[in-house]
Structures are given as C-alpha cells and as structure tokens.
Design an enzyme around this catalytic site. Structure first.
Site, PDB file in Angstrom:
ATOM      1  N   CYS A 213       3.169  -1.152   8.416  1.00 52.47           N
ATOM      2  CA  CYS A 213       2.234  -0.183   7.952  1.00 52.47           C
ATOM      3  C   CYS A 213       2.444   1.110   8.258  1.00 52.47           C
ATOM      4  O   CYS A 213       3.533   1.866   7.562  1.00 52.47           O
ATOM      5  CB  CYS A 213       0.946  -0.701   8.003  1.00 52.47           C
ATOM      6  SG  CYS A 213      -0.181  -0.213   6.863  1.00 52.47           S
TER       7      CYS A 213
ATOM      8  N   VAL B  71      -4.345   1.195   3.152  1.00 47.22           N
ATOM      9  CA  VAL B  71      -5.698   1.680   2.464  1.00 47.22           C
ATOM     10  C   VAL B  71      -5.556   3.056   1.740  1.00 47.22           C
ATOM     11  O   VAL B  71      -6.452   3.251   0.945  1.00 47.22           O
ATOM     12  CB  VAL B  71      -6.936   1.973   3.420  1.00 47.22           C
ATOM     13  CG1 VAL B  71      -7.247   0.270   4.054  1.00 47.22           C
ATOM     14  CG2 VAL B  71      -6.185   2.847   4.864  1.00 47.22           C
TER      15      VAL B  71
ATOM     16  N   GLU C 152       0.380  -7.356   7.303  1.00 50.16           N
ATOM     17  CA  GLU C 152       0.088  -6.892   8.969  1.00 50.16           C
ATOM     18  C   GLU C 152      -1.227  -7.645   9.169  1.00 50.16           C
ATOM     19  O   GLU C 152      -2.016  -8.319   8.384  1.00 50.16           O
ATOM     20  CB  GLU C 152      -0.238  -5.666   8.756  1.00 50.16           C
ATOM     21  CG  GLU C 152      -0.699  -4.922  10.173  1.00 50.16           C
ATOM     22  CD  GLU C 152      -1.023  -3.447   9.758  1.00 50.16           C
ATOM     23  OE1 GLU C 152      -1.153  -2.739   8.759  1.00 50.16           O
ATOM     24  OE2 GLU C 152      -1.382  -2.803  10.865  1.00 50.16           O
TER      25      GLU C 152
ATOM     26  N   LYS D 202       4.085  -2.388  16.750  1.00 48.48           N
ATOM     27  CA  LYS D 202       3.657  -1.191  15.889  1.00 48.48           C
ATOM     28  C   LYS D 202       3.669   0.108  16.982  1.00 48.48           C
ATOM     29  O   LYS D 202       2.856   0.249  17.872  1.00 48.48           O
ATOM     30  CB  LYS D 202       2.389  -1.399  15.335  1.00 48.48           C
ATOM     31  CG  LYS D 202       2.182  -0.213  14.203  1.00 48.48           C
ATOM     32  CD  LYS D 202       0.864  -0.661  13.447  1.00 48.48           C
ATOM     33  CE  LYS D 202       0.543   0.289  12.346  1.00 48.48           C
ATOM     34  NZ  LYS D 202      -0.681   0.016  11.730  1.00 48.48           N
TER      35      LYS D 202
HETATM   36  C1  ACM Z   1      -2.026   0.844   8.394  1.00 51.87           C
HETATM   37  O1  ACM Z   1      -1.257   1.263   9.238  1.00 51.87           O
HETATM   38  N1  ACM Z   1      -2.825  -0.474   8.434  1.00 51.87           N
HETATM   39  C2  ACM Z   1      -2.903   1.721   7.283  1.00 51.87           C
END
Ligand code: ACM
Length: 267
Positions: free
Chosen positions: A142, A169, A38, A109
């Site tokens: 992510c 994370v 990402e 996203k």
């Molecule tokens: C994330 O969506 N970068 C944890």
C-alpha cells in the site's frame, strides 16, 4: 505467465470467514500468481495495539497460512497476501508469498500509513525480489507507493513484477503506480480492497480499482470501486527485462547515482 488479483471486502475481525471468502473466490482459478489485499484476513482499522495483537498470527503456527499452503498445493498456484504478522512481542503489517506447500518469503511494510504507526512495528525486512516460475517478484504494501525508492530498489535488484497488496483510502495510488511501472519498466499488480471498516474510532472507506499495469504504463485492467472481482491476465514477463525507454536511453544504465547521495540521508 498468468498473474492477477482478487479484490474483495474483508469483514473486520472475521479471520476464518475472510479465509473462506478467499478460498471460494479463487476456486478453480487458473493462474501462476494471484495477489490479495493488505491485511486480507483481519481487516484494517484497529483500535489499538492490543487488538492487532489479538488478531495477528505467527505464520509458523498459523491455521490461515497452513490452509493457504494447502490451497496453493492443490491449485498449483502462488499467492501474495497481506497478513497481520505476530513475531514475539512485535507485530508487523506484512505481505506473505505462499507457494505450493510452503511459505516462500515475508516482507514487512516499511512505510506505515497514518494510525498504523500507533499499533504496528515498522518493517525490518530487506527489499528482496524472489523468483517464481521464471519471474522475479518484488513485494511492497500500500503506502509504500508514495516512496518511489521502494519500487526502484526492488527493480534495481531485478524485480519484474511488483506485487502490491493494498487497503487504499486516498484516490492517488492507482495513477502513481503507472509512473512506478514506466520509470522502472516493471509490471505491477495492485490488489486493493472494497467496502468499509466501521469501528469505534470511525469509518474508513476503501477505494477498490485494483489493477494490473505493464512496463509501458498500460493499464491492462482496472476494477470498479465497489465490486468484488477476480482478474487474471497473461503477461510476457521478458518485457520487464528490457530497461530501454528509447534507442539511446536505458533507465538503469543512464542513472547518475553520484548525484543521488541525499537519498542515503535521514532528514
Ligand atoms: C495504506 O497504506 N493502507 C493506505
């Protein structure tokens, strides 16, 4: 088909340097499709929207995208990469599918994580798989992992391989993606980054452990938490077309959508 990922540490704000790192990391790679993390070129932990805007690019006039298109042409390869996408006065946390000489598809996203909500616009592109060399590629980014509807919709629309650029994370996603693969009988490539972003607002440490998982939930390979790695696996894409979990159970045919109507309601 040969698919894989490049796990590395982008340096915050150093777009050209990060691009060079990707190009040298993928030098002479033999693969059909490689997934990058990402926000692979900008880094992750922005101060505010103004800072994202200053680093984000419109793919239409982007030197980064032009360079990647040329690279894909020279190496005869497809890439899925995280990308800070500027579009007019909006800015999205996006994934780009780039092939030889062309930008094939953009996904923005849908489920923004934590402080991303402060500076990115929420995604507005449909979950739509795209065909690449006989395989159907579904893109998610992510934190989309925590919304099983994302992988499900992509799989119902025919995705064989989930391409999943990440900057993780929390230590939860890698195992969760095994379930996403099992319940949809798809492959998944999660490309995570390593290292940290140390910025005025704090430090975020990213957890690596990029992986390739099969429709049977087998982890073909999981990287370390802290080392750069290029990994490519040869897969049999056809396995993902068979949705049978047992002789008498087809994961798609056995669904009971009439009982799933709350999925269509916003809480
Ligand atoms: C994330 O969506 N970068 C944890």
């Amino acid at each position: 088909m040969k698919i894989g990922f490049f796990q590395f540490e982008p340096r915050f704000g150093a777009v050209e340097e990060n691009l060079e790192r990707v190009l040298s990391g993928l030098h002479h790679v033999e693969a059909d499709l490689v997934v990058l993390p990402e926000l692979a070129f900008t880094g992750y932990l922005f101060e505010d929207r103004r800072e994202v805007m200053s680093l984000a690019e419109d793919p239409a006039g982007s030197m980064t995208v032009e360079t990647l298109k040329r690279f894909c042409h020279e190496q005869d390869i497809f890439l899925v990469t995280g990308f800070a996408e500027r579009h007019g006065n909006k800015v999205f946390n996006s994934a780009l599918l780039i092939g030889p000489g062309e930008l094939v598809h953009t996904y923005r996203k849908l489920h923004l994580f934590s402080t991303e909500k402060e500076y990115f616009d929420p995604g507005n592109t449909p979950l739509e798989p795209v065909e690449v060399r006989g395989a159907r590629i579904g893109m998610m980014i992510c934190f989309d992992w925590a919304f099983p509807e994302t992988a499900r919709v992509l799989a119902l629309k025919g995705a064989d391989i989930l391409c999943h650029p990440s900057n993780l994370v929390l230590p939860l996603c890698q195992q969760a993606m095994v379930t996403r693969c099992l319940e949809n009988r798809v492959f998944a490539v999660t490309a995570n980054r390593i290292g940290s972003d140390s910025r005025p607002r704090g430090t975020l440490h990213f957890t690596g452990q990029s992986q390739v998982v099969t429709p049977d939930g087998e982890i073909l390979h999981r990287s370390t938490e802290d080392r750069e790695e290029l990994y490519v696996a040869e897969i049999e894409v056809g396995i993902a077309k068979n949705k049978k979990m047992t002789e008498k159970n087809d994961l798609f045919a056995d669904r009971r959508p009439l009982f799933y109507t709350p999925l269509m309601e916003k809480k």
